[in-house]
Design an enzyme around this catalytic site. Structure first.
Site, PDB file in Angstrom:
ATOM      1  N   GLY A  67       0.823  -1.195   0.000  1.00  0.00           N
ATOM      2  CA  GLY A  67       0.000   0.000   0.000  1.00  0.00           C
ATOM      3  C   GLY A  67       0.860   1.249   0.000  1.00  0.00           C
ATOM      4  N   GLY A 115       0.481  -5.467   0.426  1.00  0.00           N
ATOM      5  CA  GLY A 115      -0.699  -5.474  -0.432  1.00  0.00           C
ATOM      6  C   GLY A 115      -0.505  -6.221  -1.730  1.00  0.00           C
ATOM      7  CD  GLU A 138       2.691  -6.184   6.163  1.00  0.00           C
ATOM      8  OE1 GLU A 138       2.210  -6.199   5.020  1.00  0.00           O
ATOM      9  OE2 GLU A 138       3.366  -7.138   6.617  1.00  0.00           O
ATOM     10  CG  ASP A 146      -2.745  -5.296   5.875  1.00  0.00           C
ATOM     11  OD1 ASP A 146      -1.638  -5.578   5.356  1.00  0.00           O
ATOM     12  OD2 ASP A 146      -3.383  -4.271   5.565  1.00  0.00           O
TER      13      ASP A 146
END
Length: 383
Positions: A67, A115, A138, A146
């Site tokens: 992201g 992502g 992350e 995620d």
């Protein structure tokens, strides 16, 4: 001249093609890109003229670096909740990909992080090359794995997923396939021929005259990856990471005679203490959750709380804003992160819940379904 769109969507016969097109940012995802991909997939799902979908990245450096974390940083600093809308759209897209009714093929060439894992590893067929580098880094920016990463990592054999989550380690093609994150290893210079073969197979309908020849093409062109280093490292990974707390894991790694274990301990010790503890609990919880949708719901709760934390802003600052690589975490000691501190990341959001775990048709992909011979994972049988 008008700027090119950040996502190129086009049809090539019966093949729907989606190319992430922010090469200077290694195709980092924005809200608009997520929405464009989602819209194309939903349109093609109902289009009898499209037999398969192919996703790749422009620029030659990677499929997707994750992201747009500068966006997260800037919003978090000014108290803007916009990232919540991004995560909601992104996680819905991840769920859609996992149950897509047509073969969904991802070219995971080059860098695939965060992502990028979400738009590839949940698909029916995932292609890696000798250039592929996968990671979920992350915890190093004060966040947690995620995009369904907790679902994927929790289902890797043994404690390899825990190791990858807490260190943010990068892996290549052999380990990606061994971990169930990829299916086929092709030479990068064979990708144009693969795309042509997929286009031809899609034109044949991917039935008896399509998927069979494509599967034979894989068998002809795919190359061996060599042994998985992570599989060999399970001798120290599994006993060190089986513990219930980050403190115990660090103690076991530090005490291990394996140099790689002690190196892992050093990596973990540099990460956000809060993110480490929340990540470990999320991974352990993911093992008991019924599927991808429920894991995405849990990740969304965590992300919404993390948006207001010091460590997310500080981690991104150190990594990509000031680039000093010296984050000042708060708290900066594992012992100072209490169970109550961790609990708040898992509290229900009430009306703000995504509800993906309750939505019909949004669970894990069924490899025996519409993907046919394109879904050759057999992950569950391997476990």
């Amino acid at each position: 001249m008008p700027a090119e769109p950040a996502v190129l969507v086009r049809r090539e016969g019966a093949l729907g093609r989606i190319t992430l097109n922010r090469p200077k940012a290694i195709n980092a995802l924005t809200t608009g890109m997520v929405q464009a991909i989602d819209a194309a997939l939903r349109t093609w799902a109902a289009d009898d003229g499209i037999a398969a979908v192919l996703v790749d990245g422009a620029g030659g450096r990677g499929l997707c670096a994750g992201g747009d974390i500068r966006f997260f940083h800037d919003c978090a600093r000014r108290g803007d909740p916009a990232p919540k809308a991004f995560w909601a759209a992104e996680y819905r897209l991840n769920a859609l990909i996992s149950t897509y009714p047509k073969p969904y093929v991802a070219l995971m060439d080059g860098l695939v992080m965060g992502g990028g894992i979400g738009i590839s590893a949940h698909g029916a067929t995932r292609i890696v090359t000798e250039r592929s580098v996968l990671s979920m880094p992350e915890v190093g920016i004060g966040f947690v794995p995620d995009v369904g990463g907790t679902h994927l990592l929790a289902r890797i054999p043994g404690e390899i997923g825990t190791h990858l989550a807490l260190t943010g380690a990068r892996i290549g093609a052999a380990d990606a396939i061994a971990c169930g994150l990829a299916d086929h290893h092709l030479p990068s210079d064979a990708l144009p021929a693969f795309v042509a073969a997929l286009r031809e197979a899609a034109g044949a309908g991917l039935g008896a005259g399509g998927a069979g020849p494509l599967a034979r093409w894989y068998a002809t062109v795919a190359v061996a990856t060599g042994p998985s280093s992570l599989a060999a490292d399970r001798a120290w990974i599994d006993p060190c990471y089986r513990h219930g707390s980050v403190e115990e894991i660090l103690a076991a790694l530090t005490a291990s005679p394996a140099p790689a274990a002690r190196a892992a301990a050093e990596e973990i010790a540099a990460k956000s203490p809060t993110s480490l503890k929340v990540t470990l609990r999320a991974l352990r919880s993911a093992r008991a959750l019924p599927g991808l949708g429920a894991c995405l719901d849990q990740e969304y709760r965590i992300a919404c709380v993390l948006l207001s934390t010091h460590d997310l802003v500080e981690g991104i600052r150190a990594a990509v804003v000031d680039k000093d690589r010296s984050p000042r975490w708060s708290p900066d000691r594992l012992d100072d992160v209490t169970a109550e501190d961790v609990d708040r990341f898992f509290a229900p959001l009430g009306d703000a819940e995504l509800g993906l775990g309750e939505a019909g048709g949004l669970g894990p992909a069924d490899d025996s379904g519409p993907g046919g011979e394109l879904g050759l994972r057999e992950r569950e049988a391997a476990r």
